[in-house]
Scaffold this motif. Sequence first.
Motif, mmCIF file in Angstrom:
data_model
loop_
_atom_site.group_PDB
_atom_site.id
_atom_site.type_symbol
_atom_site.label_atom_id
_atom_site.label_comp_id
_atom_site.label_asym_id
_atom_site.label_seq_id
_atom_site.Cartn_x
_atom_site.Cartn_y
_atom_site.Cartn_z
ATOM 1 N N VAL A 48 -21.131 -8.095 50.923
ATOM 2 C CA VAL A 48 -20.192 -7.719 49.867
ATOM 3 C C VAL A 48 -18.847 -8.382 50.127
ATOM 4 N N GLY A 49 -18.338 -9.112 49.145
ATOM 5 C CA GLY A 49 -17.023 -9.727 49.251
ATOM 6 C C GLY A 49 -15.936 -8.770 48.792
ATOM 7 N N LEU A 50 -14.843 -8.707 49.541
ATOM 8 C CA LEU A 50 -13.708 -7.875 49.155
ATOM 9 C C LEU A 50 -12.836 -8.625 48.158
ATOM 10 N N LYS A 51 -11.864 -7.933 47.592
ATOM 11 C CA LYS A 51 -11.021 -8.542 46.564
ATOM 12 C C LYS A 51 -10.347 -9.814 47.053
ATOM 13 N N GLN A 52 -9.885 -9.784 48.294
ATOM 14 C CA GLN A 52 -9.177 -10.953 48.824
ATOM 15 C C GLN A 52 -10.110 -12.131 49.089
ATOM 16 N N ASP A 53 -11.425 -11.891 49.050
ATOM 17 C CA ASP A 53 -12.391 -12.982 49.221
ATOM 18 C C ASP A 53 -12.616 -13.759 47.931
ATOM 19 N N VAL A 54 -12.235 -13.162 46.809
ATOM 20 C CA VAL A 54 -12.480 -13.795 45.507
ATOM 21 C C VAL A 54 -11.428 -14.881 45.277
ATOM 22 N N LYS A 55 -11.898 -16.106 45.021
ATOM 23 C CA LYS A 55 -11.001 -17.243 44.866
ATOM 24 C C LYS A 55 -11.218 -17.918 43.512
ATOM 25 N N VAL A 56 -10.155 -18.495 42.982
ATOM 26 C CA VAL A 56 -10.277 -19.333 41.798
ATOM 27 C C VAL A 56 -11.146 -20.539 42.164
ATOM 28 N N GLY A 57 -12.157 -20.815 41.363
ATOM 29 C CA GLY A 57 -13.055 -21.931 41.652
ATOM 30 C C GLY A 57 -14.486 -21.633 41.276
ATOM 31 N N PRO A 58 -15.438 -22.463 41.702
ATOM 32 C CA PRO A 58 -16.844 -22.324 41.321
ATOM 33 C C PRO A 58 -17.456 -21.019 41.818
ATOM 34 N N ALA A 59 -18.374 -20.476 41.024
ATOM 35 C CA ALA A 59 -19.119 -19.269 41.378
ATOM 36 C C ALA A 59 -20.405 -19.275 40.551
ATOM 37 N N HIS A 60 -21.195 -18.210 40.653
ATOM 38 C CA HIS A 60 -22.428 -18.094 39.887
ATOM 39 C C HIS A 60 -22.539 -16.682 39.325
ATOM 40 N N ILE A 61 -23.254 -16.562 38.205
ATOM 41 C CA ILE A 61 -23.667 -15.241 37.741
ATOM 42 C C ILE A 61 -25.195 -15.227 37.704
ATOM 43 N N ARG A 62 -25.772 -14.062 37.993
ATOM 44 C CA ARG A 62 -27.226 -13.912 38.070
ATOM 45 C C ARG A 62 -27.696 -13.027 36.917
ATOM 46 N N CYS A 63 -28.601 -13.566 36.094
ATOM 47 C CA CYS A 63 -29.098 -12.788 34.959
ATOM 48 C C CYS A 63 -30.444 -13.337 34.497
ATOM 49 N N ASN A 64 -31.034 -12.653 33.524
ATOM 50 C CA ASN A 64 -32.332 -13.040 32.996
ATOM 51 C C ASN A 64 -32.217 -13.252 31.493
ATOM 52 N N VAL A 65 -32.083 -14.502 31.079
ATOM 53 C CA VAL A 65 -32.024 -14.824 29.651
ATOM 54 C C VAL A 65 -33.081 -15.862 29.273
ATOM 55 N N GLU A 66 -33.851 -16.329 30.271
ATOM 56 C CA GLU A 66 -34.877 -17.340 30.024
ATOM 57 C C GLU A 66 -36.247 -16.895 30.542
ATOM 58 N N GLY A 67 -36.441 -15.574 30.611
ATOM 59 C CA GLY A 67 -37.734 -15.069 31.046
ATOM 60 C C GLY A 67 -37.852 -14.819 32.526
ATOM 61 N N GLU A 68 -36.841 -15.231 33.301
ATOM 62 C CA GLU A 68 -36.810 -14.956 34.733
ATOM 63 C C GLU A 68 -35.364 -14.914 35.210
ATOM 64 N N ILE A 69 -35.163 -14.283 36.357
ATOM 65 C CA ILE A 69 -33.809 -14.160 36.901
ATOM 66 C C ILE A 69 -33.381 -15.494 37.507
ATOM 67 N N LYS A 70 -32.217 -15.990 37.060
ATOM 68 C CA LYS A 70 -31.691 -17.255 37.561
ATOM 69 C C LYS A 70 -30.193 -17.125 37.818
ATOM 70 N N ASP A 71 -29.684 -18.047 38.641
ATOM 71 C CA ASP A 71 -28.245 -18.145 38.867
ATOM 72 C C ASP A 71 -27.674 -19.258 37.988
ATOM 73 N N TYR A 72 -26.544 -18.984 37.336
ATOM 74 C CA TYR A 72 -25.911 -19.948 36.446
ATOM 75 C C TYR A 72 -24.475 -20.217 36.905
ATOM 76 N N ASP A 73 -24.026 -21.461 36.722
ATOM 77 C CA ASP A 73 -22.691 -21.868 37.164
ATOM 78 C C ASP A 73 -21.605 -21.279 36.267
ATOM 79 N N VAL A 74 -20.564 -20.752 36.908
ATOM 80 C CA VAL A 74 -19.356 -20.318 36.210
ATOM 81 C C VAL A 74 -18.148 -20.781 37.013
ATOM 82 N N GLU A 75 -16.984 -20.702 36.411
ATOM 83 C CA GLU A 75 -15.733 -21.011 37.084
ATOM 84 C C GLU A 75 -14.847 -19.783 37.013
ATOM 85 N N ILE A 76 -14.411 -19.294 38.174
ATOM 86 C CA ILE A 76 -13.429 -18.200 38.179
ATOM 87 C C ILE A 76 -12.066 -18.825 37.935
ATOM 88 N N ILE A 77 -11.408 -18.418 36.845
ATOM 89 C CA ILE A 77 -10.146 -19.048 36.457
ATOM 90 C C ILE A 77 -8.933 -18.162 36.712
#
Length: 429
Positions: free
Chosen positions: A326-355
């Motif tokens: 588990v990352g704490l608040k101070q571990d969260v940085k502006v930059g690349p990250a992923h979200i994990r969800c199921n929108v294509e029939g299986e659970i996958k990780d997708y690229d996001v940018e924390i802005i």
Amino acid sequence: MKNNRYIDKIFIVVMLLFFICLTGLLFHSIKKALPDEINIIANGEQQFDFGLPVNGFIKSAVEVSEIGESNIPSNQIKIDMHKPFTLKSGNGGSFVMACKLFGLINLKNVKIDVVDKEYVIPCGMPIGIYIQTDGVLVIGTSVVNAMDGMNYEPSYKLVKSGDYIVGVNGTKINNKNELISLINQDGANSIVLNIRRSGELIDVKIEPVQTTPDEYKLGVWVRDNTQGIGTLTFIDKDAEFGALGHGINDVDTSTLMELKSGSLYHTNIVSIIKGEKGVPGELTGTIDYDKKNILGEINRNTTEGIFGISEKILSQYDKDRSMMEVGLKQDVKVGPAHIRCNVEGEIKDYDVEIIEVNTGENNVNKGIVLKVTDERLLNVTGGIVQGMSGSPILQNNKIIGAVTHVFIQDSTKGFGIFIENMLQSKNVE
């Protein structure tokens, strides 16, 4: 000359008022930017960079250093929060940091807790949700057309939107069918509604209106359950889960629904409405409310998410391989990250940018601002859509949060809650 002096005085007063307002706004904005609580990992170092004209004073044995300098143990530590700094912790404890604007003006006290590392399994699976309210929720009142041809509003100003009807004439009720039955049973006689309003129990006397030979009404719109689709955020080693990252609010009153019971169900996503500017998209799924499809029991509905127990979900994972720190608040940085969800029939990780990252107070479930950058997800959903709430946010091999809201005017952007906030809410007794 007199007119000039008068104008000068007005100018001075206006400028003084402007300065006072500006100072008050600065004070409020800086206070809001400071968190109410900071967690640091036991026997570790945590870096912070608030960039605020504030000095923090800690009365403890915690070691503190500015980046690039050696640690300085002290019983009375002063921190310049305008510069990056590091907190180094021992085995445990709780401390208070008094924060002062420019080192002079008291802003607030920030609690500092030394905590152990936590691990959970980031899930990302779609779930069907059903909850029953604790009492019958009042949506509003309305006019009733009586048998005599007249219109009446018997409950006007007696019951309020957001009230929970928990009994009739002292007889407890569990749902709206029991409410209707007891109203008709008493006929034209005055009844007393037992109501819970803002946590307080009150009694309200109402004269029912006869609408047919066998029916009486109070002119009250009510609801006793709700259902929908969301995403499971995490499950821990004790089979306790968290989902959504925000509470389940009634669609009409916008109030957090008070939970009596609830269940998670298997769901199958059957269609996706893509998000567009001004129109949020949506995951559409089917839920079979058969008992065999129950995944777990919901026991809490909070502003930080829904929580409960599910041995069935936990059994689907290899705990040793699936656990993530588990990352704490101070571990969260502006930059690349992923979200994990199921929108294509299986659970996958997708690229996001924390802005943007906002660790200050009042950022209950909107502390993270993110933008979807993954072309696969953009092609399928247009970005973030309803039903993806609860999708875990991952960064640097840690789970740091969960998706909570979409920007209506830009479906590629949305808010997320810090996972730290969800876990704190789950652990509240």
